[in-house]
Write an enzyme that holds these catalytic residues in place. Structure first.
Site, PDB file in Angstrom:
ATOM      1  N   HIS A 123      -4.659  23.033 -65.422  1.00  0.00           N
ATOM      2  CA  HIS A 123      -5.997  22.436 -65.398  1.00  0.00           C
ATOM      3  C   HIS A 123      -6.170  21.591 -66.672  1.00  0.00           C
ATOM      4  O   HIS A 123      -5.541  21.869 -67.697  1.00  0.00           O
ATOM      5  CB  HIS A 123      -7.008  23.586 -65.381  1.00  0.00           C
ATOM      6  CG  HIS A 123      -8.417  23.190 -65.140  1.00  0.00           C
ATOM      7  ND1 HIS A 123      -9.232  22.730 -66.144  1.00  0.00           N
ATOM      8  CD2 HIS A 123      -9.173  23.197 -64.019  1.00  0.00           C
ATOM      9  CE1 HIS A 123     -10.425  22.481 -65.642  1.00  0.00           C
ATOM     10  NE2 HIS A 123     -10.420  22.756 -64.350  1.00  0.00           N
ATOM     11  N   ASP A 200      -4.166  30.999 -69.189  1.00  0.00           N
ATOM     12  CA  ASP A 200      -5.393  30.555 -68.536  1.00  0.00           C
ATOM     13  C   ASP A 200      -5.579  31.458 -67.313  1.00  0.00           C
ATOM     14  O   ASP A 200      -4.876  31.326 -66.310  1.00  0.00           O
ATOM     15  CB  ASP A 200      -5.223  29.080 -68.132  1.00  0.00           C
ATOM     16  CG  ASP A 200      -6.411  28.565 -67.333  1.00  0.00           C
ATOM     17  OD1 ASP A 200      -7.311  29.372 -67.006  1.00  0.00           O
ATOM     18  OD2 ASP A 200      -6.427  27.359 -67.023  1.00  0.00           O
ATOM     19  N   GLN A 203      -8.196  31.513 -62.713  1.00  0.00           N
ATOM     20  CA  GLN A 203      -8.009  31.742 -61.270  1.00  0.00           C
ATOM     21  C   GLN A 203      -7.286  33.054 -60.974  1.00  0.00           C
ATOM     22  O   GLN A 203      -7.000  33.345 -59.809  1.00  0.00           O
ATOM     23  CB  GLN A 203      -7.221  30.573 -60.646  1.00  0.00           C
ATOM     24  CG  GLN A 203      -7.879  29.215 -60.785  1.00  0.00           C
ATOM     25  CD  GLN A 203      -9.151  29.074 -59.948  1.00  0.00           C
ATOM     26  OE1 GLN A 203      -9.455  29.889 -59.070  1.00  0.00           O
ATOM     27  NE2 GLN A 203      -9.931  28.035 -60.230  1.00  0.00           N
ATOM     28  N   LYS A 226     -16.661  32.359 -62.074  1.00  0.00           N
ATOM     29  CA  LYS A 226     -15.653  32.413 -61.007  1.00  0.00           C
ATOM     30  C   LYS A 226     -15.422  33.838 -60.527  1.00  0.00           C
ATOM     31  O   LYS A 226     -14.528  34.111 -59.732  1.00  0.00           O
ATOM     32  CB  LYS A 226     -14.329  31.805 -61.500  1.00  0.00           C
ATOM     33  CG  LYS A 226     -14.411  30.292 -61.738  1.00  0.00           C
ATOM     34  CD  LYS A 226     -13.068  29.739 -62.117  1.00  0.00           C
ATOM     35  CE  LYS A 226     -13.134  28.379 -62.777  1.00  0.00           C
ATOM     36  NZ  LYS A 226     -13.415  27.279 -61.865  1.00  0.00           N
ATOM     37  N   CYS A 363      -9.241  18.613 -61.231  1.00  0.00           N
ATOM     38  CA  CYS A 363      -9.021  18.700 -62.683  1.00  0.00           C
ATOM     39  C   CYS A 363      -7.576  18.996 -63.052  1.00  0.00           C
ATOM     40  O   CYS A 363      -7.301  19.527 -64.126  1.00  0.00           O
ATOM     41  CB  CYS A 363      -9.928  19.756 -63.322  1.00  0.00           C
ATOM     42  SG  CYS A 363     -11.651  19.426 -63.115  1.00  0.00           S
TER      43      CYS A 363
HETATM   44  N1  PMP Z   1      -8.519  26.663 -65.728  1.00  0.00           N
HETATM   45  C1  PMP Z   1      -8.447  26.748 -64.403  1.00  0.00           C
HETATM   46  C2  PMP Z   1      -7.139  27.121 -63.774  1.00  0.00           C
HETATM   47  C3  PMP Z   1      -9.569  26.482 -63.621  1.00  0.00           C
HETATM   48  O1  PMP Z   1      -9.479  26.549 -62.288  1.00  0.00           O
HETATM   49  C4  PMP Z   1     -10.785  26.142 -64.253  1.00  0.00           C
HETATM   50  C5  PMP Z   1     -12.035  25.833 -63.439  1.00  0.00           C
HETATM   51  N2  PMP Z   1     -11.837  25.022 -62.352  1.00  0.00           N
HETATM   52  C6  PMP Z   1     -10.816  26.079 -65.641  1.00  0.00           C
HETATM   53  C7  PMP Z   1      -9.668  26.348 -66.350  1.00  0.00           C
HETATM   54  C8  PMP Z   1     -12.070  25.715 -66.380  1.00  0.00           C
HETATM   55  O2  PMP Z   1     -13.054  26.655 -66.157  1.00  0.00           O
HETATM   56  P1  PMP Z   1     -14.568  26.398 -66.648  1.00  0.00           P
HETATM   57  O3  PMP Z   1     -14.984  25.120 -65.977  1.00  0.00           O
HETATM   58  O4  PMP Z   1     -15.306  27.571 -66.135  1.00  0.00           O
HETATM   59  O5  PMP Z   1     -14.542  26.299 -68.111  1.00  0.00           O
END
Ligand code: PMP
Length: 409
Positions: A123, A200, A203, A226, A363
């Protein structure tokens, strides 16, 4: 006993919310999740009955807030099985946590020519801070190759690591391809070489048992929203010794024990040195309530049920000639396209049937170097989804060619 119909009663948005005149079918859980009533009530309870600041007052109300806030930290500790609650830092989410790690640890521990390893499936939140920290320190970002399916394997980590590697920063489960990384093996290999592993968990933490002591990861980032919690709250876990050796990226009230007019500052011990300013108190309380809710259902049961749903969905999708699935064998989100239909048009068609799925690059903007498609659709489940919802989703997949109906009906 896992009973999805019972569980659905806990979520107000699954009981009456409509989209385009249809009952909402929410399959965008990779983006954020719906909230059960208990979480809503816990946030309201703070706002209604004991709203005050944390760690600041000498009166009963303030102590009451402290108790709830610190108890929330303890619940997070239990949820990820951290050794100490001081290893839990409340942040605003995964993005904030990963930035704190990159700038707070990476910036002070990396030097010219050191190497940071990531993958093209990360991401933006686990990519851009490392690009910048590399620029600032003279270190370089290198990529661990994914295997032909998009998986991160220990073998490819071993091939990518050199004596210059200092940090490996990867998602435990990626947000588009959804493969599980072998974190425990990666950590063991990395630690034998003094490499720090940043995970990270945005997910992964919401969907499976997380045990940071068992996997032995050094840093973990995840988001409350999430996993049935409020937005604006997340967690940075770090092993205590690493946190002690890390610089806060924000300074202010609550982070220091004293300072003088000459600029000499004594920081508090972790986690407080990383939580300058008034924290997101109701967020932390809501997240802890969400975690208690999830633990009551059981993270193993949640994981098992979600895998059953995914399997059910994939088998049906693979029978459709007009659908291309990019990750049939992973465990997270399903990345796919309706052949010949631009992903955003397809998402509009799903919307017209009350189905929320995501379209675009999610993203993960360098993943197209691997996938060779510029955009995809993403369907992502949570434990409150049902096979009936998947049946409705499949029916719309079949109508993929009628996407113009979404605009002209
Ligand atoms: N890492 C991953 C793998 C994600 O899926 C996301 C959210 N889509 C994020 C980081 C960022 O999370 P947040 O927008 O809650 O900061």
């Amino acid at each position: 006993m896992f009973d999805v119909n019972q569980i659905r009663k806990d979520f107000p948005m699954l009981n009456g919310k409509k989209m385009q005149g249809h009952p909402l079918i929410y399959l965008d859980n990779g983006a954020t999740t719906l909230k059960p009533q208990v979480v809503i009530e816990s946030v309201c309870d703070y706002l209604t009955n004991y709203s005050g600041n944390a760690h600041r007052g000498d009166y009963d109300l303030s102590h009451e807030v402290d108790e709830h806030y610190e108890q929330s930290r303890e619940i997070v500790r239990q949820f990820i099985n951290a050794k100490r609650k001081e290893e839990i830092v409340f942040t605003s989410g995964s993005t904030d946590s990963l930035n704190m790690i990159a700038y707070g640890y990476g910036l002070t521990h990396l030097k010219a020519n050191d190497e940071i390893l990531i993958t093209v499936a990360e991401h933006a939140s686990n990519t851009l801070p490392w690009f910048d920290v590399a620029r600032l320190t003279g270190a370089t970002v290198h990529y661990i190759n994914l295997d032909e399916t998009g998986r991160l394997t220990l073998e490819n980590v071993q091939k990518a690591v050199t004596e210059k590697t200092k940090i490996i920063a990867v998602a435990e489960v990626t947000n588009v391809l959804g493969y599980q990384a072998p974190m425990k093996d990666i950590c063991q290999f990395a630690h034998e070489r003094g490499i720090v592993v940043v995970v990270d968990g945005a997910q992964s933490v919401p969907h499976q048992v997380t045990d940071v002591q068992d996997t032995d990861i050094d840093f973990l980032a995840f988001s409350g929203h999430k996993m049935c919690g409020p937005t604006g709250i997340g967690v940075m876990y770090g092993k205590y010794d690493l946190l002690k050796d890390m610089k806060p990226t924000r300074l202010g009230g609550g982070a220091n024990s004293r300072y003088n007019s000459c600029g000499v500052v004594t920081l508090k011990d972790p986690p407080y040195r990383f939580e300058a300013g008034t924290p997101h108190i109701e967020g932390a309380i809501g997240l802890a309530t969400a975690m208690q809710y999830l633990m009551k259902i059981g993270m193993n049961d949640i994981h098992e049920y979600e895998q059953e749903l995914r399997q059910y969905c994939i088998q049906k999708m693979l029978q459709l000639d007009n659908v291309q699935v990019y990750n049939p064998h992973s465990m997270g989100a399903i990345a796919f396209n309706i052949k010949g239909v631009f992903s955003q048009d397809a998402a509009s068609l799903f919307n017209s049937y009350g189905i929320a799925i995501r379209a675009g690059q999610h993203c993960a903007k360098i993943l197209d170097e691997f996938l060779k498609v510029s955009t995809t659709l993403r369907a992502s489940f949570y434990f409150y989804n049902t096979k009936e919802e998947i049946d409705a989703f499949i029916e719309v997949c079949k109508k993929g060619d009628d996407f113009l109906d979404a605009f002209f009906k």
